[in-house]
Design a protein around this motif. Structure first.
Motif, PDB file in Angstrom:
ATOM      1  N   TYR A  38       6.409  -4.848  17.291  1.00  0.00           N
ATOM      2  CA  TYR A  38       5.517  -3.708  17.153  1.00  0.00           C
ATOM      3  C   TYR A  38       5.470  -2.848  18.413  1.00  0.00           C
ATOM      4  O   TYR A  38       5.199  -1.646  18.365  1.00  0.00           O
ATOM      5  CB  TYR A  38       4.103  -4.177  16.780  1.00  0.00           C
ATOM      6  N   ARG A  87       4.572   2.170   7.950  1.00  0.00           N
ATOM      7  CA  ARG A  87       3.827   1.130   7.239  1.00  0.00           C
ATOM      8  C   ARG A  87       2.398   1.039   7.751  1.00  0.00           C
ATOM      9  O   ARG A  87       1.461   0.815   6.970  1.00  0.00           O
ATOM     10  CB  ARG A  87       4.536  -0.224   7.394  1.00  0.00           C
ATOM     11  N   ASN A  88       2.230   1.197   9.063  1.00  0.00           N
ATOM     12  CA  ASN A  88       0.889   1.168   9.649  1.00  0.00           C
ATOM     13  C   ASN A  88       0.867   2.100  10.858  1.00  0.00           C
ATOM     14  O   ASN A  88       1.331   1.724  11.943  1.00  0.00           O
ATOM     15  CB  ASN A  88       0.495  -0.247  10.078  1.00  0.00           C
ATOM     16  N   ALA A 146      -1.268   2.739  12.879  1.00  0.00           N
ATOM     17  CA  ALA A 146      -1.957   2.161  14.037  1.00  0.00           C
ATOM     18  C   ALA A 146      -1.006   1.363  14.920  1.00  0.00           C
ATOM     19  O   ALA A 146      -1.343   1.037  16.060  1.00  0.00           O
ATOM     20  CB  ALA A 146      -3.109   1.270  13.572  1.00  0.00           C
ATOM     21  N   LYS A 169       0.028  -1.741  14.596  1.00  0.00           N
ATOM     22  CA  LYS A 169      -0.451  -3.108  14.815  1.00  0.00           C
ATOM     23  C   LYS A 169       0.042  -4.036  13.712  1.00  0.00           C
ATOM     24  O   LYS A 169       0.253  -3.603  12.582  1.00  0.00           O
ATOM     25  CB  LYS A 169      -1.989  -3.137  14.828  1.00  0.00           C
ATOM     26  N   VAL A 200       0.852  -6.539   8.936  1.00  0.00           N
ATOM     27  CA  VAL A 200       0.888  -5.626   7.795  1.00  0.00           C
ATOM     28  C   VAL A 200       1.423  -6.431   6.619  1.00  0.00           C
ATOM     29  O   VAL A 200       2.456  -7.090   6.737  1.00  0.00           O
ATOM     30  CB  VAL A 200       1.791  -4.411   8.064  1.00  0.00           C
ATOM     31  N   LYS A 215       2.589  -6.502   2.625  1.00  0.00           N
ATOM     32  CA  LYS A 215       2.936  -5.823   1.386  1.00  0.00           C
ATOM     33  C   LYS A 215       2.600  -6.747   0.235  1.00  0.00           C
ATOM     34  O   LYS A 215       3.168  -7.827   0.095  1.00  0.00           O
ATOM     35  CB  LYS A 215       4.435  -5.465   1.349  1.00  0.00           C
ATOM     36  N   ARG A 269       1.027  -2.607  -2.508  1.00  0.00           N
ATOM     37  CA  ARG A 269       0.279  -1.914  -1.461  1.00  0.00           C
ATOM     38  C   ARG A 269       0.745  -2.367  -0.085  1.00  0.00           C
ATOM     39  O   ARG A 269       1.227  -3.478   0.083  1.00  0.00           O
ATOM     40  CB  ARG A 269      -1.229  -2.217  -1.570  1.00  0.00           C
ATOM     41  N   MET A 270       0.554  -1.513   0.903  1.00  0.00           N
ATOM     42  CA  MET A 270       0.726  -1.881   2.296  1.00  0.00           C
ATOM     43  C   MET A 270      -0.664  -2.049   2.890  1.00  0.00           C
ATOM     44  O   MET A 270      -1.434  -1.083   2.971  1.00  0.00           O
ATOM     45  CB  MET A 270       1.503  -0.801   3.066  1.00  0.00           C
ATOM     46  N   LEU A 271      -1.003  -3.259   3.266  1.00  0.00           N
ATOM     47  CA  LEU A 271      -2.339  -3.579   3.747  1.00  0.00           C
ATOM     48  C   LEU A 271      -2.302  -3.847   5.253  1.00  0.00           C
ATOM     49  O   LEU A 271      -1.436  -4.584   5.741  1.00  0.00           O
ATOM     50  CB  LEU A 271      -2.881  -4.804   3.013  1.00  0.00           C
ATOM     51  N   ALA A 272      -3.256  -3.282   5.974  1.00  0.00           N
ATOM     52  CA  ALA A 272      -3.349  -3.469   7.419  1.00  0.00           C
ATOM     53  C   ALA A 272      -4.738  -3.972   7.793  1.00  0.00           C
ATOM     54  O   ALA A 272      -5.668  -3.919   6.986  1.00  0.00           O
ATOM     55  CB  ALA A 272      -3.048  -2.157   8.147  1.00  0.00           C
ATOM     56  N   GLU A 273      -4.862  -4.459   9.030  1.00  0.00           N
ATOM     57  CA  GLU A 273      -6.087  -5.040   9.601  1.00  0.00           C
ATOM     58  C   GLU A 273      -6.360  -6.410   8.982  1.00  0.00           C
ATOM     59  O   GLU A 273      -6.654  -6.527   7.782  1.00  0.00           O
ATOM     60  CB  GLU A 273      -7.293  -4.122   9.437  1.00  0.00           C
TER      61      GLU A 273
END
Length: 221
Positions: free
Chosen positions: A34, A44-45, A47, A49, A52, A54, A58-62
């Motif tokens: 990263y 993808r993110n 931020a 960070k 991440v 999938k 969906r692409m999910l972060a945090e």
């Protein structure tokens, strides 16, 4: 199959990995550098960070939001209590480890000893290392106090709070920065949680240039 963009010793990634494994969700692990700010990863993110994930198209972060999404869409086995008080306590402790513990301990020990070398940021700051080594004693004592009153950190059932704590401690244990002799009740808790099948892939992690201690993958220490 789900795909997780991660870093092996990131406690935030490990927390998500534990949640996925406990729910028996098959996942492809993709190591992400990263710090190089690759354009594909930033798409993808933004931020920049990890983790991440999938999942479900969906692409999910945090990590916190990811774990709660997994819990809400795959509620069995439950990693959050049903009652509001119980859910509050889990969220409080997840925040404790991902915020306070991370800032006072993980960032001072793991990031100084490992991340700086991996990312080419220089040598460890000895003052930070000393501060982290001192602070972890306080946190282990707090965990011991909780476990003297409860079966698991947040109550009678294993929850995301236990995974958050175990994610940080397992990463630190990889570099021998946890004094397991400080508290027998904390040591017993960790032995119990790391013996779960969901912990197997984490105990198999290998980071080039860093060798874990012999007890790291030993379920009986």
């Amino acid at each position: 199959m789900a795909r997780l963009f991660h870093v092996p010793l990131s406690p935030f990634c490990r927390k998500v990995r534990l949640s996925l494994a406990e729910k028996k969700i098959e996942v492809e692990l993709v190591e992400e550098r990263y710090w190089e700010a690759d354009p594909d990863f930033l798409r993808r993110n933004p931020a920049g960070k990890v983790p991440v994930l999938k999942l479900d198209g969906r692409m999910l972060a945090e990590s916190g939001a990811i774990c709660e999404y997994i819990e809400e869409t795959r509620p069995d086995p439950a990693l959050m209590p049903r009652d509001a008080d119980g859910r509050y306590e889990v969220r409080r402790l997840v925040s404790w480890f991902d915020d306070k513990f991370h800032n006072e301990v993980t960032s001072k020990l793991l990031y100084e000893r490992v991340n700086k070398k991996v990312t080419g940021q220089g040598y460890p700051d000895s003052r930070n290392v000393k501060d982290g080594a001192r602070a972890i004693k306080y946190h282990l004592d707090y965990m011991a106090w909780l476990l003297d009153h409860r079966r698991w950190l947040a109550g009678d059932q294993m929850t995301l709070a236990d995974f958050a704590a175990a994610a940080h401690l397992s990463a630190l244990d990889y570099i021998s920065d946890v004094d397991w002799n400080r508290s027998q009740v904390v040591k017993d808790w960790y032995a119990k949680i790391k013996s779960r099948p969901s912990f197997r892939s984490i105990l198999a992690d290998q980071v080039p240039g860093f060798r874990p201690p012999p007890h790291y993958a030993d379920l009986d220490f």
